[in-house]
Design a protein around this motif. Structure first.
Motif, PDB file in Angstrom:
ATOM      1  N   GLY A 133       0.795  -1.221   0.000  1.00 13.45           N
ATOM      2  CA  GLY A 133       0.000   0.000   0.000  1.00 13.45           C
ATOM      3  C   GLY A 133       0.826   1.268   0.000  1.00 13.45           C
ATOM      4  N   ILE A 134       2.015   1.235   0.613  1.00  9.73           N
ATOM      5  CA  ILE A 134       2.819   2.455   0.688  1.00  9.73           C
ATOM      6  C   ILE A 134       3.945   2.485  -0.334  1.00  9.73           C
TER       7      ILE A 134
ATOM      8  N   GLU B 171      10.291  -6.416  -9.128  1.00  7.44           N
ATOM      9  CA  GLU B 171       9.250  -5.394  -9.169  1.00  7.44           C
ATOM     10  C   GLU B 171       7.981  -5.860  -8.470  1.00  7.44           C
ATOM     11  N   GLY B 172       8.152  -6.749  -7.498  1.00  8.27           N
ATOM     12  CA  GLY B 172       7.004  -7.221  -6.742  1.00  8.27           C
ATOM     13  C   GLY B 172       6.469  -6.151  -5.810  1.00  8.27           C
ATOM     14  N   PRO B 173       5.264  -6.315  -5.279  1.00  2.93           N
ATOM     15  CA  PRO B 173       4.627  -5.285  -4.435  1.00  2.93           C
ATOM     16  C   PRO B 173       5.317  -5.049  -3.103  1.00  2.93           C
ATOM     17  N   LYS B 174       6.249  -5.919  -2.727  1.00  3.41           N
ATOM     18  CA  LYS B 174       6.962  -5.737  -1.463  1.00  3.41           C
ATOM     19  C   LYS B 174       8.470  -5.618  -1.655  1.00  3.41           C
TER      20      LYS B 174
ATOM     21  N   TRP C 108      14.024  -0.011   1.468  1.00  3.90           N
ATOM     22  CA  TRP C 108      13.356  -1.306   1.592  1.00  3.90           C
ATOM     23  C   TRP C 108      12.338  -1.244   2.721  1.00  3.90           C
ATOM     24  N   PHE C 109      11.444  -2.232   2.739  1.00  5.98           N
ATOM     25  CA  PHE C 109      10.300  -2.190   3.642  1.00  5.98           C
ATOM     26  C   PHE C 109      10.314  -3.406   4.562  1.00  5.98           C
TER      27      PHE C 109
ATOM     28  N   LYS D 136       7.812   5.157  -4.275  1.00  2.00           N
ATOM     29  CA  LYS D 136       8.339   5.043  -5.628  1.00  2.00           C
ATOM     30  C   LYS D 136       8.094   6.331  -6.409  1.00  2.00           C
ATOM     31  N   ALA D 137       6.912   6.895  -6.267  1.00  2.00           N
ATOM     32  CA  ALA D 137       6.556   8.108  -6.999  1.00  2.00           C
ATOM     33  C   ALA D 137       7.237   9.348  -6.441  1.00  2.00           C
TER      34      ALA D 137
END
Length: 230
Positions: free
Chosen positions: A126-127, A144-147, A161-162, A132-133
């Motif tokens: 979600g974040i 390029e995965g969502p996490k 990184w998250f 990225k933007a």
């Protein structure tokens, strides 16, 4: 045939040539005396890498030093070819009277390092697009995965990184720095941080990382490639 190497294999293969393995890449810092000499060494490195330079070599040339990085763009990892190129570059630097040597001089606080910023999140996917933007960042090659982490496509900013959270922690800082250093410099860096007023939060995952904090509890991690396999 080009093969992807393990962390241990990559580190061992270049240790004696003055390169260090950091975050999936080989890196060295070569002291020079002028920008002209720095550009010259970078050009020599490109020449000795030949047709493989564009897909493996990155160079940051400055008046006092050249930082050289080797990693396969295709594999986003260190390969046998990267090791071969590192040894070629060390040889050409030696012939020029320069050294790919990680020894810390009297004016240099460290040899090489990579800075990452870690963001704790309940909903990483979600974040991620926001960061990225707002940073103008992109995913790493093949990631390029969502996490997955984000990187500066022009290599000027630290990687992002998250870290997955299980529950909200409003009383704890949720953004911290990860300082990836050579495995043989990490203990000295930790000792320096503690001597400067910091304290050790946790060493249970050392030598992969030590969690440190300043006097107000703001955290940072000193990390290495070691202790991450298995």
């Amino acid at each position: 045939m080009e093969q992807v190497l393990s962390r241990q294999e990559a580190s061992d293969a270049v240790q004696d040539a003055g390169w260090r393995f950091l975050l999936g890449a080989l890196r060295t810092s070569v002291p020079v005396g002028s920008l002209a000499r720095a550009i010259g060494l970078a050009a020599d490195a490109v020449a000795v890498c030949g047709d493989d330079a564009d897909q493996h070599l990155r160079a940051d040339a400055r008046p006092d030093r050249v930082v050289l990085t080797l990693q396969s763009v295709e594999h986003a990892a260190v390969t046998t070819l990267d090791v071969e190129l590192a040894l070629r570059i060390s040889a050409v630097a030696d012939r020029a009277g320069l050294a790919t040597d990680p020894e810390i001089g009297t004016e240099a606080p460290h040899s090489v390092q990579i800075l990452e910023i870690a963001i704790d999140a309940l909903d990483i996917a979600g974040i991620r697009e926001f960061w990225k933007a707002v940073l103008g960042y992109a995913g790493e090659a093949g990631a390029e995965g969502p996490k997955d982490p984000l990187v500066d496509p022009v290599g000027q900013g630290p990687a992002l990184w998250f870290q997955q959270m299980d529950q909200a922690r409003p009383q704890r800082n949720r953004i911290h720095f990860d300082i990836c250093v050579p495995h043989d410099e990490a203990p000295r860096r930790v000792e320096a941080a503690l001597a400067a007023g910091g304290h050790l939060v946790s060493a249970t995952r050392a030598p992969a990382f030590w969690v440190l904090a300043d006097q107000e509890g703001n955290e940072a991690c000193v990390t290495t490639w070691q202790g991450r396999d298995g």
